[in-house]
Enzyme design. Structure first.
Site, PDB file in Angstrom:
ATOM      1  N   CYS A 113      39.391 -17.541  42.124  1.00  0.00           N
ATOM      2  CA  CYS A 113      38.979 -16.371  41.481  1.00  0.00           C
ATOM      3  C   CYS A 113      37.883 -15.610  42.469  1.00  0.00           C
ATOM      4  O   CYS A 113      38.224 -15.037  43.420  1.00  0.00           O
ATOM      5  CB  CYS A 113      38.297 -16.519  40.352  1.00  0.00           C
ATOM      6  SG  CYS A 113      38.617 -15.208  39.041  1.00  0.00           S
ATOM      7  N   HIS A 215      42.228 -19.926  37.617  1.00  0.00           N
ATOM      8  CA  HIS A 215      41.373 -21.165  37.558  1.00  0.00           C
ATOM      9  C   HIS A 215      41.892 -22.312  37.391  1.00  0.00           C
ATOM     10  O   HIS A 215      41.913 -23.052  35.953  1.00  0.00           O
ATOM     11  CB  HIS A 215      40.275 -20.599  36.445  1.00  0.00           C
ATOM     12  CG  HIS A 215      39.560 -19.703  36.534  1.00  0.00           C
ATOM     13  ND1 HIS A 215      37.937 -19.984  37.063  1.00  0.00           N
ATOM     14  CD2 HIS A 215      39.611 -18.219  36.408  1.00  0.00           C
ATOM     15  CE1 HIS A 215      37.622 -18.460  37.260  1.00  0.00           C
ATOM     16  NE2 HIS A 215      38.441 -17.664  36.870  1.00  0.00           N
ATOM     17  N   GLU A 217      40.716 -25.208  37.817  1.00  0.00           N
ATOM     18  CA  GLU A 217      39.819 -26.303  37.072  1.00  0.00           C
ATOM     19  C   GLU A 217      40.054 -26.516  35.624  1.00  0.00           C
ATOM     20  O   GLU A 217      39.518 -27.516  35.324  1.00  0.00           O
ATOM     21  CB  GLU A 217      38.422 -25.965  37.925  1.00  0.00           C
ATOM     22  CG  GLU A 217      37.675 -24.853  36.955  1.00  0.00           C
ATOM     23  CD  GLU A 217      38.031 -23.377  37.781  1.00  0.00           C
ATOM     24  OE1 GLU A 217      37.156 -22.587  37.259  1.00  0.00           O
ATOM     25  OE2 GLU A 217      38.873 -23.494  38.407  1.00  0.00           O
TER      26      GLU A 217
END
Length: 237
Positions: A113, A215, A217
């Site tokens: 990002c 994202h 994660e």
């Protein structure tokens, strides 16, 4: 021996009353867990003077640049637009220097990002400061989702690349951004786009630099292709 992956710290700008501290650095726990799951060792990186950046990178096998606030447009030679969000110039200076030193050392980078935005700016590219007011395309998707961050909201199309090898041709991704890559830097290839044309993934020729707009994660536990993205990065080190 396990690989060591540096992860850039974000900065909590609001005061923390229970320890009476402001400007506290932190690395997101989901990202620490994602790196640990690849059998690598995560190491948080807080801003240091730019003269110390090369030494900071010395023990690392790879570098992950995390999400966070907007990139200060003055690093692109632009004045801020009214819709620009919060910026953190100290972090920008540190991370731009970090990227340039990592590239000089050929240290592999995974940029997430804001991290992808920093990489592009550090290497000479530009950003949309705000998609809603600057993007010329029609039918712009909602890139700041209202859904929880661990849930995907749109697909992206990935062309043949190391990114496609990891996540497939049409991964379902989350979306929490209003800036985006506008003109990619020299030697940076566009490898993924959303259906509205917004750039969602970049790489260089040998994938030692790789960036994604979403994202992973926040999704890696439930979505195998997002876990594969982290594993593929560690495997390249």
């Amino acid at each position: 021996m396990k690989k060591i992956i540096g992860i850039t710290a974000d900065e909590l700008l609001a005061p923390m009353p229970y320890i009476n501290q402001q400007h506290a650095d932190f690395v997101p726990r989901p990202l620490i867990d994602a790196v640990t799951a690849t059998q690598a060792i995560p190491l948080g990186l807080s801003p240091v003077p730019t003269t110390d950046v090369a030494d900071l990178l010395a023990p690392l096998d790879g570098l992950i640049l995390t999400g966070g606030p907007d990139v200060d447009p003055t690093f692109m030679g632009e004045d801020p637009r009214p819709a620009l969000g919060i910026t953190n110039r100290r972090r920008d200076i540190f991370e731009i220097a970090l990227v340039r030193a990592a590239v000089a050392q050929h240290l592999p980078i995974l940029a997430i990002c804001r991290g992808m935005h920093v990489v592009n700016v550090a290497l000479g590219g530009t950003l949309y400061q705000d998609l809603l007011t600057q993007y010329p395309g029609k039918g712009l998707l909602k890139h700041q989702q209202a859904a929880p961050g661990n849930l995907p909201t749109h697909t992206v199309t990935v062309r043949p690349s190391a990114l496609q090898d990891a996540v497939g041709q049409h991964p379902f991704v989350n979306s929490r951004h209003h800036q985006a890559v506008r003109f990619p830097a020299d030697d940076v290839l566009i490898v993924a786009r959303a259906s509205d044309g917004v750039i969602e993934g970049i790489e260089n020729a040998d994938a030692s630099i790789q960036g994604v707009q979403w994202h992973p994660e926040n999704m890696w536990r439930e979505f195998p292709e997002q876990r594969a993205l982290f594993q593929a990065f560690t495997d390249r080190l």
